[in-house]
Scaffold this motif. Sequence first.
Motif, short mmCIF file in Angstrom:
data_model
loop_
_atom_site.label_atom_id
_atom_site.label_comp_id
_atom_site.label_asym_id
_atom_site.label_seq_id
_atom_site.Cartn_x
_atom_site.Cartn_y
_atom_site.Cartn_z
N THR A 23 0.83 -1.20 0.00
CA THR A 23 0.00 0.00 0.00
C THR A 23 0.87 1.25 0.00
N ASP A 50 -6.12 1.97 1.06
CA ASP A 50 -6.63 1.41 2.32
C ASP A 50 -7.68 2.39 2.83
N SER A 61 -4.24 -3.88 4.87
CA SER A 61 -5.20 -3.97 3.77
C SER A 61 -6.07 -5.19 3.98
N ASP A 80 -3.98 -2.77 -5.43
CA ASP A 80 -3.29 -3.00 -4.16
C ASP A 80 -4.01 -4.14 -3.44
N THR A 81 -3.32 -5.26 -3.24
CA THR A 81 -3.99 -6.43 -2.66
C THR A 81 -3.56 -6.64 -1.21
MG LIG Z 1 -1.67 -2.96 2.09
#
Ligand SMILES: [Mg+2]
Length: 697
Positions: A23, A50, A61, A80-81
């Motif tokens: 992130t 986030d 996240s 973004d995972t």
């Molecule tokens: Mg993250």
Amino acid sequence: MKDYAPDKIRNVAFVGHGSSGKTSLVSTFLFNSGATSRLTKVDKGNTVTDYSEEEIERKISINSAISFLEWKEHKLNLVDTPGYSNFLWDTRASLRAVDAGVLVVCGVAGVEVGTEKVWEMLEEFGLPRIIVVNKLDRENADFRRTLESIHQFFGRSAIPVQLPVGEEKNFSGVVDLINKKAYIFEKNESGKNKEEEIPSEIKAEADKYHEELTEMVAENDETLMEKYFEKGELSSEELKDGLKKSIINRQLFPVFVSSALLNIGTQPILDSIIDFLPYPLERGEIKGKKEGKEAGIKSSLDEPFSALVFKTISDPYTGRISLMRVFSGKINPDVTVSNTTKDTDEKLGGLFYLQGKEQIPAGQAKCGDLVATAKLKKTSTGDTLCQKGSALEFPVIKFPEPSISFAIEPKTRADEDRISQATHRISEEDPTARIERDSETNELIISGNGQLHVEIITDRLKKRYDVDVILKPPKIPYKETIKGKSDVQGKYKKQTGGRGQYGDVLIKMEPLPKGKDFEFQDKIFGGAIPKNYIPSIEKGIQEARKKGVVAGYPTVNFKVILYDGSYHDVDSSDIAFKIAASMAFKKGMKEARPTILEPIMNVEIHTQETYMGDIMGNLNGRRGKMQGMEQKGNLRIIKAQVPMAEMLDFEPTLTSITGGRGSFFMEFSHYEEVPTHLHQKIINEAVKEGRIKPEGE
Ligand SMILES: [Mg+2]
Ligand SMILES: Nc1nc2c(ncn2[C@@H]2O[C@H](COP(=O)(O)OP(=O)(O)OP(=O)(O)O)[C@@H](O)[C@H]2O)c(=O)[nH]1
């Protein structure tokens, strides 16, 4: 926004172990490209990706989130995972939407359990990837040690294209091993940098890596190999072209360095995403099915529209938002398309791009782009949307079965009333979350992939849907089965006054091979029971088998053979046979050596030699069975199978044994018989829950 042709788009997912800096890296990219006006931080809770309340509160996240930026005439969609194991199902689903991965590795911890898991996912989907060693500014950061651990896990095709200048608090820039230049960054997080000569103390190492890189690129291409032999080197253009080919073919995985926190090293990575990672058209054919047969579609603007819905966001205000990856053709807002997965039509609403939670109107969506639409009525995550008339269907996305359950109790009547609506919205967004009523105990059960996941679901219930619940201790989803065979009769007869009831069945019960759920076989000959009653008998058994005879848990892994019975011309009825069947089932189960089954988890632990003895001893005490042990550098990997019932408090134990220097991954493996000496405890619990009546009643 500007219109981008498919070759000007890159779709990349940031993947890695929890807390490696995904992130934060996305934040620096957004800032450096001008998509955000300031450098946002996870610790300040102001990042674009986030954005949910739960993420801001916990600083991790929980959901995959999309952002995009414009850089050097290109549009980059950055997904973004999450890295935390409870949420990796979402990471996996998001990988269906992208063409490449950015694997983030912590420069202090090196490869961790989660790094391995996401690497496996990238392999599963055949995605090219680059590796970023992040957090090089942190105390104890060590690029060479981290690279060593990357080599141990993923082989030497993970090849540095950068080296760090300085480390820990002296980390100040990067050496570009392709152009043999250094870039030194200002210390003010602005991302501004100056090109310089490579510092003399790492010049020799840089030369060595440049040569290794050139050799490895040349090895993958005959023409380059010849040139390399002839001239002893490649031009930087040749090297770049060759490298791109090797990356796309997944022969090489270039390694970059960064500090996301201090915004060091991030622009060169942005450039590399454009230079080295594939654009959508380079995907070639996307596999799918048409009317049950293998079929594909070319990733091209000229083909009919096709897209995969890879994520659904359930927003209490805007409603349902469906995120899709357009694989071919183009699509306008407000048109009707086919949902081929559900075999129905669906009218699209407006189209928009997502920048975290912010919605930016999109006119037309084109092949290769990621786009969202709101308020689809029938479409859920994993569905294929196509131009009307097309029958193409992409493979569905598989989600894990939930591995842990908790009972919840609504605090008030009003909370109880609101729960079913909330449940629907939650499972729409999160297909691995379940909230169901246990028909035996009448309790509300909430299930998910781990304790944190379940806590987050209850958080969502409260914050988004105003449903306040008390979370009770976790529950193990036991099952029951039989170990022997039985041959029994179930007879239901009521023949006093008026029309009576008569049903009579003879059944045999026997175990099925492991993993098989249930089979019903009708072997009635000569009309002992008329055909029209058979479905009721099967139904009677299906209903009865929801509750075993040992502790009242659902039964599995056996076969019922209906082989004889009798009937009465007037008194027999569907209901009478159903009751007779359920009586037979109970008796048959009791006589076939019934037992309890419990879920067994695959557990993988990464740690150092020092803690091995304590961890193994601890796992032994948890009825764990060792499956294997591996050594990668100074890292030890323990693989074991452990009953879920014993793993509930493992996380804090591992942290306390290792002082935080251990990580673990856990997933459901299979069911196994519970040792007899533990049955009574489970039975007592079942009585307490009201699942079964106490003995003798
Ligand atoms: Mg993250
Ligand atoms: N010192 C230092 N800290 C960093 C760096 N990158 C991230 N962090 C910190 O590490 C923590 C985790 O960063 P995130 O960006 O949330 O990591 P993540 O990989 O997105 O984590 P999950 O999404 O929860 O898996 C935060 O406290 C960041 O400030 C870095 O380069 N250097």
